[in-house]
Write a protein that holds these residues in place. Structure first.
Motif, PDB file in Angstrom:
ATOM      1  N   UNK A  88      37.270  36.975  48.836  1.00 39.32           N
ATOM      2  CA  UNK A  88      36.990  37.679  47.578  1.00 39.32           C
ATOM      3  C   UNK A  88      37.143  36.737  46.375  1.00 39.32           C
ATOM      4  N   UNK A  89      36.798  35.471  46.565  1.00 34.25           N
ATOM      5  CA  UNK A  89      36.849  34.469  45.506  1.00 34.25           C
ATOM      6  C   UNK A  89      35.897  34.880  44.378  1.00 34.25           C
ATOM      7  N   UNK A  90      36.435  34.924  43.177  1.00 32.73           N
ATOM      8  CA  UNK A  90      35.619  35.291  42.025  1.00 32.73           C
ATOM      9  C   UNK A  90      35.769  36.731  41.593  1.00 32.73           C
ATOM     10  N   UNK A  91      36.630  37.444  42.262  1.00 35.82           N
ATOM     11  CA  UNK A  91      36.892  38.831  41.887  1.00 35.82           C
ATOM     12  C   UNK A  91      38.371  38.979  41.682  1.00 35.82           C
ATOM     13  N   UNK A  92      38.856  38.715  40.548  1.00 33.70           N
ATOM     14  CA  UNK A  92      38.310  38.588  39.192  1.00 33.70           C
ATOM     15  C   UNK A  92      38.316  37.140  38.688  1.00 33.70           C
ATOM     16  N   UNK A  93      37.913  36.966  37.422  1.00 34.03           N
ATOM     17  CA  UNK A  93      37.980  35.676  36.733  1.00 34.03           C
ATOM     18  C   UNK A  93      38.479  35.888  35.313  1.00 34.03           C
ATOM     19  N   UNK A  94      39.052  34.836  34.749  1.00 32.09           N
ATOM     20  CA  UNK A  94      39.489  34.853  33.352  1.00 32.09           C
ATOM     21  C   UNK A  94      39.335  33.444  32.801  1.00 32.09           C
ATOM     22  N   UNK A  95      39.185  33.353  31.498  1.00 34.64           N
ATOM     23  CA  UNK A  95      39.070  32.051  30.858  1.00 34.64           C
ATOM     24  C   UNK A  95      39.902  32.055  29.590  1.00 34.64           C
ATOM     25  N   UNK A  96      40.634  30.971  29.390  1.00 38.45           N
ATOM     26  CA  UNK A  96      41.465  30.814  28.202  1.00 38.45           C
ATOM     27  C   UNK A  96      42.332  29.588  28.339  1.00 38.45           C
TER      28      UNK A  96
END
Length: 179
Positions: free
Chosen positions: A22-30
């Motif tokens: 399930x790579x990519x579920x979820x993502x965040x950026x900061x």
């Protein structure tokens, strides 16, 4: 990952990726990082991967006490130079009571947070957010105002100074804190 004008595509995959991660579920950026959850990864209850904005510099994070079914990495956020990871299936306070982990951007300095009044089925950590030196944690199945009425907890970056919030008009099934 794309530049704001839609160019410069960079595809990121886990160096040790496997079926059902399930790579990519979820993502965040900061904080100049990309954080990618993989709650199905491995036998340790999930993983989180941290990358530079250009997709390089992979760092893999797993919970020091991870166990199958923890759902570590089912929700992530990054900010204030910290990474926050939800593990709503963790069972420290009963089955699926949930927990949250906080890390430095390089994956070090693990701090584990559980609700002071956590109980089985609360799903503490089903949603997480970080901003303005505060960590916000949803526990949408908490039962203070009826079955699955939900609650939200707020902590400082060290995981202390807990403040619990429930809706003034909360009722069964509201799932306050689910988003």
């Amino acid at each position: 990952v794309y530049d704001l004008d839609g160019t410069g595509e960079v595809k990121i995959t886990a160096s040790d990726g496997a079926s059902s991660d399930q790579f990519g579920f979820p993502v965040a950026i900061g904080s100049n990082k990309i954080v990618v959850g993989a709650f199905g990864a491995g036998t340790t209850g999930g993983a989180v991967y941290v990358y530079n904005l250009d997709g390089t510099g992979e760092v893999k994070i797993t919970a020091s006490d991870g166990a199958s079914g923890d759902q570590f990495g089912s929700t992530v956020d990054v900010g204030d130079n910290k990474i926050v990871v939800g593990a709503y299936g963790d069972d420290d306070n009963g089955s699926a009571s949930g927990s949250v982990y906080v890390y430095n951007l390089d994956g070090t300095g693990e701090v584990k947070i559980t609700a002071s009044d956590g109980a089985a089925g609360d799903r503490f950590g089903q949603r997480v957010a970080i901003a303005n030196n505060a960590i916000i944690v949803g526990a949408s199945f908490d039962d203070d105002n009826g079955s699955a009425s939900g609650s939200v907890y707020v902590y400082n970056l060290e995981g202390t100074n807990e403040v619990k919030i429930t809706a003034s008009d909360g009722a069964s099934g509201d799932q306050f804190g689910s988003s």
